[in-house]
Design an enzyme around this catalytic site. Structure first.
Site, short mmCIF file in Angstrom:
data_model
loop_
_atom_site.label_atom_id
_atom_site.label_comp_id
_atom_site.label_asym_id
_atom_site.label_seq_id
_atom_site.Cartn_x
_atom_site.Cartn_y
_atom_site.Cartn_z
N LYS A 96 9.46 63.08 37.74
CA LYS A 96 9.53 64.37 37.04
C LYS A 96 8.19 64.77 36.45
CE LYS A 96 13.93 65.53 37.21
NZ LYS A 96 14.64 65.85 36.04
N LYS A 128 10.27 68.38 44.56
CA LYS A 128 11.65 68.42 44.09
C LYS A 128 11.93 69.84 43.66
CE LYS A 128 14.93 66.21 40.98
NZ LYS A 128 15.56 67.45 40.53
N GLU A 178 18.53 72.20 49.31
CA GLU A 178 18.53 72.94 48.05
C GLU A 178 18.50 74.44 48.32
OE1 GLU A 178 18.70 70.72 45.69
OE2 GLU A 178 18.12 71.67 43.81
N CYS A 190 36.31 65.83 8.66
CA CYS A 190 37.57 65.38 8.06
C CYS A 190 37.39 64.81 6.66
CB CYS A 190 38.27 64.37 8.96
SG CYS A 190 37.45 62.78 9.01
N CYS A 206 32.24 62.38 6.58
CA CYS A 206 32.35 63.18 7.80
C CYS A 206 32.48 64.66 7.43
CB CYS A 206 33.56 62.72 8.61
SG CYS A 206 33.92 63.80 9.99
N TYR A 238 16.71 68.53 53.07
CA TYR A 238 15.94 67.34 52.69
C TYR A 238 16.63 66.00 52.98
CZ TYR A 238 18.53 68.19 48.31
OH TYR A 238 19.49 68.45 47.39
N ASP A 265 32.65 100.65 36.12
CA ASP A 265 31.39 99.90 36.06
C ASP A 265 30.45 100.51 35.02
OD1 ASP A 265 30.89 98.84 39.53
OD2 ASP A 265 32.36 98.34 37.98
N GLU A 284 7.74 64.50 48.76
CA GLU A 284 7.92 65.94 48.95
C GLU A 284 8.30 66.58 47.61
OE1 GLU A 284 10.99 65.97 51.95
OE2 GLU A 284 12.57 65.65 50.48
N ASP A 318 13.77 73.05 42.22
CA ASP A 318 14.68 73.27 41.10
C ASP A 318 15.68 74.37 41.48
OD1 ASP A 318 15.74 72.95 38.65
OD2 ASP A 318 14.12 73.92 37.54
N CYS A 325 32.07 58.29 11.61
CA CYS A 325 33.20 58.71 10.79
C CYS A 325 34.30 57.68 10.97
CB CYS A 325 33.67 60.08 11.27
SG CYS A 325 35.34 60.47 10.79
N CYS A 352 40.61 62.56 12.40
CA CYS A 352 39.43 63.44 12.40
C CYS A 352 39.56 64.41 13.56
CB CYS A 352 38.16 62.61 12.54
SG CYS A 352 36.69 63.64 12.69
N SER A 403 22.95 61.94 43.60
CA SER A 403 21.91 62.49 42.74
C SER A 403 20.69 61.56 42.85
CB SER A 403 22.49 62.52 41.34
OG SER A 403 21.53 62.96 40.46
N ARG A 448 27.70 70.69 45.50
CA ARG A 448 27.84 69.26 45.27
C ARG A 448 29.09 68.93 44.47
NH1 ARG A 448 23.26 65.80 42.55
NH2 ARG A 448 24.11 66.56 40.59
S1 IVH Z 1 17.10 63.93 48.00
C1 IVH Z 1 20.42 61.05 48.65
N1 IVH Z 1 15.10 65.62 47.98
O1 IVH Z 1 17.52 66.94 43.01
C2 IVH Z 1 19.41 62.13 48.58
N2 IVH Z 1 16.84 65.95 46.39
O2 IVH Z 1 18.04 65.42 40.63
C3 IVH Z 1 19.50 62.90 47.35
N3 IVH Z 1 16.53 67.90 44.96
O3 IVH Z 1 20.87 66.33 43.75
C4 IVH Z 1 18.67 64.07 47.24
N4 IVH Z 1 14.64 68.57 45.82
O4 IVH Z 1 19.87 68.62 44.42
C5 IVH Z 1 16.26 65.27 47.42
N5 IVH Z 1 13.27 67.04 48.09
C6 IVH Z 1 14.43 66.70 47.54
C7 IVH Z 1 15.00 67.45 46.48
C8 IVH Z 1 16.21 67.03 45.92
C9 IVH Z 1 15.58 68.83 44.92
C10 IVH Z 1 17.70 67.88 44.04
C11 IVH Z 1 19.02 67.54 44.67
C12 IVH Z 1 19.51 66.34 43.91
C13 IVH Z 1 18.78 66.50 42.62
C14 IVH Z 1 18.69 65.21 41.85
#
Ligand code: IVH
Length: 688
Positions: A319, A122, A179, A416, A413, A231, A38, A120, A124, A431, A437, A87, A143
């Site tokens: 977003k 979102k 999440e 190629c 191109c 969620y 290590d 609610e 990350d 191209c 190519c 998603s 997922r």
């Molecule tokens: S609901 C069918 N709720 O955002 C329900 N998703 O960009 C689908 N995420 O894949 C998800 N916060 O990983 C939900 N409050 C929230 C969330 C959330 C983060 C993520 C989730 C999803 C991704 C889509």
């Protein structure tokens, strides 16, 4: 010492270190067989960091200093999700949110009724599905591609917020989706510790969380500060609530943490006010959020709304605006894609945008370069929004050096040398080299093995590039001859740098596992222009088997044929898409690829979802006239969910025409062709 190096030496040493570290990473993470201690490994990494600190232009997003643990990805068991993990579609502007509400209202035919929505944050992080059986944690999975993820149960058991046993009275089977994330303060502390130990730092909390979860050694995950918010639900043996708001409450009562602030919004004004409040208070929230999520509150409405492709119709992510930074444009590089499109890419002085180091960004196309008047040597504004590729949004004009030359877009191109032409009305220059190519051939192969296509683990972009250059894999079929060629001594994979008998076996196993493939994935994998996953699925559903599809597409070369007309009756396939499909078959090389693949693969016929459970599974139906119980969109979605094919026009192959009020020519056609006609009520009784 690095400080004595000139730039040339530094570059050479950098390449050596990157190669050595990758080699040792592979031994450590993938084979569990490290060759060095290590401390020696840490010394290599330490040297690389010192070098990169002194010569920042050597840093790339692929550098081992920017990537940790990702290499540990393989080695987890695959698991199929009982209910697909979806998603979310995105809204960026207020208007997108108003449109979402309107779509829900129209789909459900609600006129002016209020639509309550749960709002609610979102988070990350990375999504995870937790399966509880008899109230006990039985399985945790990533997922993956939505249908199949990786079994990360051992690692998730070490996450403090994940209950091992649920409180209260949960249903026997319950899947909780949520999440996994790391708080910002914990992320900073982890990076400080990594740095102190001479280990690489993570780019942002999401990468740190993902890297920690994907450690093959649960002891490492256990030492990382991870959290979980629930969620949504996956499979469940009994309903737990009839509103999303009550699902949140129930999940809390079972012992899960729920993201705050949350709000039950009754109007669009409430929703937008919530969005602004959360965005302004973002810094106070101890973890990263990249927006907020709105979910229709009533579960019966969620069920009726269902989903399109990979996202529910009943939810949307709103977003936060993109983050930007200014940096120098070192060069404009032209990349050639799968279909020959020339895309200009900005080669940038590395810069941090919203916590991520960016050194490349898209310039979209020729016209965009002209419109923004981007020139090499300029200072440009780079923008990152959510998961999209970073882009150049403009030039800082007062920093332009005199003599900066206008960029001249090439008309050949760069790979190629064939002519690159721009058709009338197109933005892209392409191209014309086709498969002579190298770039197009390689990109097609990358698409072929990608996650939603053949999904062959171990055949990443880098390996495909290498195999192609060395002539080991030139066509998709070659992938399935690799093992055979290796046995004959042609490929000799185990002698490659960083490879061993074990990694070769793993790759061959992964390839073998895909020798049988479903027709819809197969069609998608071919990379026919305009044929994405949804269209591939429709083609597969319509033609059912590989042989049938190939025969029909061959006949459809003749635009007067019945086969061509049939192609056009498939929902969402118009003349342009149909033309691309048929043109694909017109090329001799593509036909050879298909024939070759047909001989090395087993292409399984399309399986109708829930076949047999519904009398309309596999049937072709056409809706016409005005329906009174539901909108056309809902009718179509419900029919498809039951495995029926919904066509846009009536032909001999139509099984049922469902005629609402004022049905016109389609009803007439049905009568003439002797197709069964149902009233809306008869149809609802049939599918009930
Ligand atoms: S609901 C069918 N709720 O955002 C329900 N998703 O960009 C689908 N995420 O894949 C998800 N916060 O990983 C939900 N409050 C929230 C969330 C959330 C983060 C993520 C989730 C999803 C991704 C889509």
């Amino acid at each position: 010492m690095a400080s004595l190096f000139d730039h040339q030496d530094a570059k050479k040493r950098h390449a050596e270190l990157v190669k050595a570290i990758r080699h040792h990473d592979a031994l450590y993470y993938q084979k569990d067989a490290p060759e060095i201690s290590d401390a020696d490994y840490d010394a290599l990494r330490g040297e690389l960091e010192v070098l990169e600190a002194k010569y920042p232009d050597l840093v790339t997003p692929e550098s081992p200093t920017r990537k940790v643990g990702a290499e540990a990805a393989s080695g987890f068991k695959k698991v199929r999700h009982a209910v697909p993990m979806l998603s979310l579609s995105n809204a960026f502007e207020d208007q997108d949110v108003l449109d979402f509400i309107e779509r829900v209202r129209n789909f459900l035919n609600l006129k002016n009724a209020a639509i309550s929505v749960v709002a609610e944050p979102k988070i990350d992080g990375l999504s995870c599905s937790l399966r509880y059986e008899g109230g006990k944690l039985a399985m945790a999975a990533t997922r993956g591609d939505g249908a199949e993820g990786e079994d990360i149960t051992a690692n998730i058991r070490t996450v403090k917020d994940v209950p091992h046993i649920l409180k209260g009275d949960p249903p026997d089977i319950l899947e909780v989706r949520g999440e996994i994330y790391m708080r910002r303060d914990e992320f900073a502390a982890l990076n400080a510790a990594q740095e102190k130990a001479g280990k690489p730092v993570f780019a942002n909390p999401r990468n740190a969380a993902a890297g920690s979860v994907r450690q093959l050694d649960p002891k490492i995950s256990a030492a990382r500060p991870l959290h979980f918010f629930g969620y949504a639900l996956g499979a469940s043996s009994a309903p737990i609530a009839d509103s999303q708001w009550d699902i949140r409450k129930k999940l809390k009562s079972y012992g899960f943490a729920e993201a705050e602030p949350s709000q039950l919004c009754e109007t669009a004004e409430d929703i937008l006010a919530y969005y602004r409040k959360v965005m302004e208070g973002r810094a106070e929230i101890p973890y990263d959020i990249d927006g907020v999520v709105y979910k229709v509150n009533r579960i019966d409405w969620q069920e009726r709304l269902g989903f399109v492709s990979r996202a529910p119709r009943w939810a949307i992510a709103h977003k936060f605006p993109a983050q930007q930074a200014v940096t120098a444009l070192k060069d404009i590089v032209i990349q050639v894609g799968r279909t020959g499109t020339l895309t200009p890419v900005a080669d940038l002085e590395p810069v941090t945008v919203g916590g991520v180091v960016v050194s490349r960004a898209t310039l979209h196309n020729e016209d965009e370069i002209v419109r923004k008047d981007v020139r090499v040597g300029d200072h440009v504004i780079v923008q990152r929004a959510g998961d999209v590729i970073p882009q150049i949004v403009g030039v800082v004009m007062d920093k332009r050096k005199s003599g900066a030359k206008k960029f001249v877009f090439p008309d050949t191109c760069p790979v190629c040398g064939s002519k690159a032409v721009r058709e009338e009305g197109e933005v892209a220059r392409r191209c014309t080299g086709g498969l002579i190519c190298g770039a197009q051939a390689v990109e097609r192969l990358k698409h072929f093995v990608s996650r939603n296509a053949f999904d062959i683990e171990g055949l990443g972009d880098k390996i495909i590039n290498e195999f192609w250059t060395e002539g080991l894999v030139r066509t998709p079929g070659d992938i399935f001859r690799l093992a055979e060629n290796d046995a004959k001594g042609i490929a000799q994979l185990k002698n490659r740098e960083g490879w061993g008998a074990q990694s070769v076996k793993k790759l061959f196993d992964a390839i073998e596992a895909r020798r049988t493939i479903g027709l819809e994935r197969f069609i998608y994998a071919l990379g026919i222009p305009q044929v994405g996953e949804a269209t591939a699925k429709k083609l597969a559903a319509n033609y059912a088997s590989f042989d049938n599809w190939v025969a029909a597409m061959t006949r459809a070369q003749d635009r007067e044929s019945e086969a061509w007309t049939e192609l056009l009756t498939i929902e969402d396939i118009g003349p342009s898409v149909a033309g691309d499909v048929v043109d694909f078959f017109a090329e001799a090389h593509n036909r050879e690829v298909l024939q070759d693949l047909g001989s090395v693969l087993t292409i399984a016929p399309y399986v109708v979802p829930r076949a047999g459970s519904s009398p309309v599974a596999g049937k072709t139906v056409v809706f016409t006239g005005t329906l009174s119980q539901m909108t056309r969109g809902e009718a179509k979605a419900r029919a498809e969910a039951l495995g029926a094919k919904v066509a846009g026009s009536v032909s001999k192959k139509t099984d049922y025409v469902i005629a609402g009020e004022d049905a016109g020519s389609k009803l007439k056609n049905a009568r003439e062709l002797g197709v069964a006609v149902l009233s809306e009520k008869e149809w609802l009784d049939l599918i009930a």
